[in-house]
Design a protein around this motif. Sequence first.
Motif, short mmCIF file in Angstrom:
data_model
loop_
_atom_site.label_atom_id
_atom_site.label_comp_id
_atom_site.label_asym_id
_atom_site.label_seq_id
_atom_site.Cartn_x
_atom_site.Cartn_y
_atom_site.Cartn_z
N SER A 91 7.66 -15.52 -1.27
CA SER A 91 8.47 -15.24 -0.09
C SER A 91 9.74 -16.08 -0.13
O SER A 91 9.68 -17.31 -0.15
N ALA A 92 10.88 -15.41 -0.16
CA ALA A 92 12.17 -16.08 -0.04
C ALA A 92 12.66 -15.84 1.38
O ALA A 92 12.73 -14.70 1.84
N PHE A 93 12.98 -16.92 2.09
CA PHE A 93 13.28 -16.80 3.52
C PHE A 93 14.53 -15.99 3.80
O PHE A 93 14.66 -15.38 4.87
N ASN A 94 15.47 -15.98 2.88
CA ASN A 94 16.76 -15.32 3.14
C ASN A 94 17.14 -14.42 1.96
O ASN A 94 17.19 -14.87 0.82
N ALA A 95 17.42 -13.17 2.26
CA ALA A 95 17.89 -12.21 1.28
C ALA A 95 18.92 -11.31 1.95
O ALA A 95 20.12 -11.56 1.88
N GLY A 96 18.45 -10.28 2.66
CA GLY A 96 19.37 -9.44 3.41
C GLY A 96 20.15 -10.20 4.47
O GLY A 96 21.25 -9.79 4.86
N SER A 97 19.61 -11.33 4.90
CA SER A 97 20.32 -12.16 5.87
C SER A 97 21.64 -12.67 5.29
O SER A 97 22.60 -12.93 6.03
N GLY A 98 21.71 -12.80 3.95
CA GLY A 98 22.96 -13.20 3.32
C GLY A 98 24.04 -12.13 3.47
O GLY A 98 25.22 -12.44 3.71
N PHE A 114 0.83 -1.20 0.00
CA PHE A 114 0.00 0.00 0.00
C PHE A 114 0.87 1.25 0.00
O PHE A 114 0.58 2.22 -0.70
N GLY A 115 1.94 1.23 0.78
CA GLY A 115 2.85 2.37 0.82
C GLY A 115 3.54 2.62 -0.51
O GLY A 115 3.94 3.75 -0.81
N GLN A 116 3.68 1.58 -1.33
CA GLN A 116 4.29 1.70 -2.64
C GLN A 116 3.27 2.08 -3.72
O GLN A 116 3.61 2.09 -4.91
N ALA A 117 2.06 2.40 -3.29
CA ALA A 117 1.00 2.81 -4.22
C ALA A 117 0.68 1.72 -5.22
O ALA A 117 0.31 2.00 -6.37
N CYS A 118 0.81 0.47 -4.80
CA CYS A 118 0.43 -0.66 -5.65
C CYS A 118 -1.04 -0.96 -5.39
O CYS A 118 -1.39 -1.93 -4.70
N THR A 119 -1.90 -0.12 -5.93
CA THR A 119 -3.33 -0.21 -5.65
C THR A 119 -4.14 -0.64 -6.86
O THR A 119 -5.37 -0.65 -6.80
N ALA A 120 -3.47 -0.96 -7.95
CA ALA A 120 -4.17 -1.40 -9.16
C ALA A 120 -3.69 -2.79 -9.57
O ALA A 120 -2.55 -3.17 -9.30
N ARG A 121 -4.56 -3.52 -10.21
CA ARG A 121 -4.21 -4.86 -10.68
C ARG A 121 -2.99 -4.79 -11.60
O ARG A 121 -2.92 -3.96 -12.51
N GLY A 122 -2.02 -5.65 -11.34
CA GLY A 122 -0.80 -5.65 -12.13
C GLY A 122 0.36 -4.92 -11.49
O GLY A 122 1.50 -5.06 -11.92
N ASP A 123 0.10 -4.13 -10.44
CA ASP A 123 1.18 -3.45 -9.71
C ASP A 123 1.96 -4.48 -8.91
O ASP A 123 1.39 -5.44 -8.37
N CYS A 124 3.27 -4.27 -8.78
CA CYS A 124 4.12 -5.24 -8.09
C CYS A 124 5.21 -4.52 -7.31
O CYS A 124 5.76 -3.52 -7.77
N LYS A 125 5.49 -5.02 -6.14
CA LYS A 125 6.59 -4.48 -5.32
C LYS A 125 7.40 -5.62 -4.74
O LYS A 125 6.91 -6.74 -4.54
N VAL A 126 8.67 -5.31 -4.44
CA VAL A 126 9.51 -6.28 -3.74
C VAL A 126 10.17 -5.57 -2.57
O VAL A 126 10.60 -4.42 -2.69
N THR A 127 10.20 -6.23 -1.44
CA THR A 127 10.86 -5.71 -0.25
C THR A 127 12.09 -6.56 0.04
O THR A 127 12.00 -7.78 0.16
N TYR A 128 13.23 -5.90 0.12
CA TYR A 128 14.48 -6.58 0.43
C TYR A 128 14.78 -6.38 1.91
O TYR A 128 15.35 -5.37 2.32
N LEU A 171 13.08 -11.91 1.34
CA LEU A 171 12.65 -11.15 0.16
C LEU A 171 11.18 -11.45 -0.07
O LEU A 171 10.79 -12.63 -0.12
N PHE A 172 10.38 -10.40 -0.22
CA PHE A 172 8.94 -10.57 -0.34
C PHE A 172 8.42 -9.78 -1.53
O PHE A 172 8.54 -8.56 -1.58
N MET A 173 7.88 -10.50 -2.50
CA MET A 173 7.32 -9.88 -3.69
C MET A 173 5.82 -10.07 -3.69
O MET A 173 5.33 -11.20 -3.55
N LEU A 174 5.08 -8.98 -3.85
CA LEU A 174 3.62 -9.02 -3.91
C LEU A 174 3.15 -8.42 -5.22
O LEU A 174 3.61 -7.35 -5.62
N PHE A 175 2.22 -9.11 -5.84
CA PHE A 175 1.67 -8.74 -7.14
C PHE A 175 0.16 -8.57 -6.99
O PHE A 175 -0.55 -9.52 -6.68
#
Length: 489
Positions: free
Chosen positions: A300-307, A246-260, A264-268
């Motif tokens: 959801s990838a369990f490890n990203a920044g943890s590397g 929501f903070g990334q303004a992904c409010t329309a179908r097809g919007d995608c964000k990834v959080t590192y 690592l968490f990607m939401l579509f």
Amino acid sequence: MQKKYVIALDAGTTSVRAMVFDLAARQFIFTAQQEVGQSFPQSGWVEQDAGEIFFKAAYVLNRCRSAVDEREIAGIGIANQRETVVLWDSETGEPVAPAIVWQCRRTSAFCASVPPEMRESIREKTGLPVDAYFSASKIRWLLDHVPAARELLAHGRLRAGTVDSFLIWRFTEGKSFVTDHTNASRTMLFNIHTLSWDGELLDYFGIPASILPEVRSSDARMGEMKLGSVLLPLAGVAGDQQAALFGQACTARGDCKVTYGTGLFMLFHTGERCVRSESGLISTIAYTLGGRTCYALEGSAFNAGSGIQWLRDGLGLISSSAESELVASSVPDAGGVCFVPAFTGLGAPYWRSDCRGLFSGITRGTTRAHLVRAVLESIAFEAKELAVCMEKDSGFHLTRLKCDGGASANDLLMQFQADVLHIPVDRPKERESTALGAALLCACALGLADETSAAGMREGEKLFLPSPDEERFNALYLDYLQAVRRSLL
């Protein structure tokens, strides 16, 4: 007096932060943060002290109150680490055991024993695969192994919930026992189609409905808490990744964000249609706002920044996370080295808790810089694999990826991400997207913003354009997939 501020409380895995958002200026003007400890009592176990989370949350909220005129604060929004389970005594508010963190794998054997027909029912109702990542098996484990929990249950005093529920309970002095749809959707007990706790699933896991919170929309008022001399509404709650969406303004179908982050968490965003994944992703609730339920596909990838943390703390190859970019930039590529960050297994799309991390392609010519670069590149490859699955499941082609989280500050990683995905990567000016989402949901809940105006508060900072050399980056990605296959053996 016109209320001009909202406070976002972000109760994350490694820290608790509170941030004051100025609605007129559309920016955060003050931040307070406290680190939160983790313990690892056995291999694969991860625990936290829920009492510590609460006291540090109270501390940072009071720091924020002191930074502005408390009479101008409209309310408090909450984002939190998801799936983590807290059990507590309803009379004292005290936890009855350490919180079991989302990363914990202690219930893997139980999850592996769930029969196929039940797995399918769980997947159909909750959108989730059966995995120790989610809350249900954690609650069951606590009920089986903590005598105090069973005693409190017998006396009607046991409460169970995710971190948001526990904090709201404590902040409202036991008056509000609630959660929101996004957090409930991560428990493996909540039907994301009917928006209710599911009786069949509760019976299967042996969890009484009486110990679970009432579920409300993401833009609901959750209660009131005393902060200084004022009584403030707790309004707007979401799991951290949904808040970031929501903070990334992904409010329309097809919007995608990834959080590192740690992971690592990607939401579509899939709109008001819940898309069933056939590629090992999660179907989840994106948010419920204004009477609408929006859904998302999540990887959801369990490890990203943890590397990166491991390079610093475990191997001593870098002295700080920021140094990873400098070291990796000293070589033109990873020199044929691939890294698979499976410290605690592989999440989506594999869901294999038995896998472990590995380096491949090491030669006598491999240097520290090659190893560091391989770890950074693995993060981008994880996102690429999830993006491929999302496009396949949804039928949509990603045209832009919005990024946030600590590692998004790494220009080398973001450029490599754009090159691997072959699409622009959009980094916002305000990278604390989780906190921003909590602040904006709070504003929506209080009538100070709506979905459209909230989306307009996101500002871009840098756009990373992909390299035209798609063939080269496709070849590197195939090398990574080959390394993953080795870890699966």
